[in-house]
Design a protein around this motif. Structure first.
Motif, PDB file in Angstrom:
ATOM      1  N   GLU A  45      29.032  37.005  43.994  1.00 42.17           N
ATOM      2  CA  GLU A  45      28.011  37.218  42.960  1.00 42.17           C
ATOM      3  C   GLU A  45      28.460  38.285  41.964  1.00 42.17           C
ATOM      4  O   GLU A  45      28.332  38.110  40.747  1.00 42.17           O
ATOM      5  N   ILE A  46      28.987  39.384  42.466  1.00 43.79           N
ATOM      6  CA  ILE A  46      29.472  40.461  41.594  1.00 43.79           C
ATOM      7  C   ILE A  46      30.605  39.947  40.711  1.00 43.79           C
ATOM      8  O   ILE A  46      30.642  40.221  39.507  1.00 43.79           O
ATOM      9  N   ASP A  47      31.505  39.174  41.301  1.00 41.01           N
ATOM     10  CA  ASP A  47      32.629  38.612  40.548  1.00 41.01           C
ATOM     11  C   ASP A  47      32.142  37.721  39.411  1.00 41.01           C
ATOM     12  O   ASP A  47      32.662  37.781  38.296  1.00 41.01           O
ATOM     13  N   ALA A  48      31.123  36.908  39.683  1.00 43.31           N
ATOM     14  CA  ALA A  48      30.603  35.983  38.677  1.00 43.31           C
ATOM     15  C   ALA A  48      29.919  36.715  37.524  1.00 43.31           C
ATOM     16  O   ALA A  48      29.918  36.228  36.391  1.00 43.31           O
ATOM     17  N   ARG A  50      30.625  39.946  36.508  1.00 47.33           N
ATOM     18  CA  ARG A  50      31.427  40.958  35.807  1.00 47.33           C
ATOM     19  C   ARG A  50      32.060  40.342  34.563  1.00 47.33           C
ATOM     20  O   ARG A  50      32.292  39.153  34.474  1.00 47.33           O
ATOM     21  N   GLY A  51      32.315  41.166  33.610  1.00 48.76           N
ATOM     22  CA  GLY A  51      32.975  40.687  32.400  1.00 48.76           C
ATOM     23  C   GLY A  51      34.477  40.618  32.603  1.00 48.76           C
ATOM     24  O   GLY A  51      35.016  41.096  33.602  1.00 48.76           O
ATOM     25  N   THR A  52      35.148  40.035  31.654  1.00 49.18           N
ATOM     26  CA  THR A  52      36.602  39.910  31.752  1.00 49.18           C
ATOM     27  C   THR A  52      37.311  41.250  31.562  1.00 49.18           C
ATOM     28  O   THR A  52      38.485  41.373  31.881  1.00 49.18           O
ATOM     29  N   ASP A  53      36.596  42.240  31.057  1.00 51.38           N
ATOM     30  CA  ASP A  53      37.183  43.565  30.846  1.00 51.38           C
ATOM     31  C   ASP A  53      37.117  44.444  32.086  1.00 51.38           C
ATOM     32  O   ASP A  53      37.672  45.533  32.090  1.00 51.38           O
ATOM     33  N   THR A  54      36.417  43.995  33.127  1.00 55.57           N
ATOM     34  CA  THR A  54      36.215  44.797  34.322  1.00 55.57           C
ATOM     35  C   THR A  54      36.879  44.142  35.520  1.00 55.57           C
ATOM     36  O   THR A  54      36.627  42.971  35.805  1.00 55.57           O
ATOM     37  N   GLY A  55      37.698  44.891  36.232  1.00 54.64           N
ATOM     38  CA  GLY A  55      38.322  44.386  37.453  1.00 54.64           C
ATOM     39  C   GLY A  55      37.290  44.285  38.567  1.00 54.64           C
ATOM     40  O   GLY A  55      36.234  44.944  38.535  1.00 54.64           O
ATOM     41  N   LEU A  56      37.597  43.487  39.572  1.00 51.43           N
ATOM     42  CA  LEU A  56      36.655  43.285  40.668  1.00 51.43           C
ATOM     43  C   LEU A  56      36.382  44.576  41.429  1.00 51.43           C
ATOM     44  O   LEU A  56      35.231  44.870  41.753  1.00 51.43           O
TER      45      LEU A  56
END
Length: 71
Positions: A45-48, A50-56
């Motif tokens: 859920e967190i991965d989905a 997050r933006g592309t600018d933020t690492g997991l």
């Protein structure tokens, strides 16, 4: 303070490694348990979200921080 340690997670059927400090792993597991959710489910859920600018790893740390502040 501990050094980041790698742990494997499964996100949408794919394995990935995430490096977090022990304190963040413990808090992340606690949050998942409090919600009655599997760690991989919460990470997905967190991965989905997050933006592309933020690492997991950063997204997980920020999620943990927000949850602890909300308490």
């Amino acid at each position: 303070m501990s050094r980041p340690k790698k742990h494997s997670l499964t996100l949408r059927g794919h394995r990935t490694s995430v490096s977090l400090e022990d304190e963040f792993w413990a808090a992340f597991r606690e949050i998942a348990a409090d919600e009655g959710r599997a760690l991989n489910e919460l990470a997905t859920e967190i991965d989905a979200e997050r933006g592309t600018d933020t690492g997991l790893a950063s997204a997980i740390r920020l999620y943990v921080l927000r949850r602890l502040r909300a308490r």
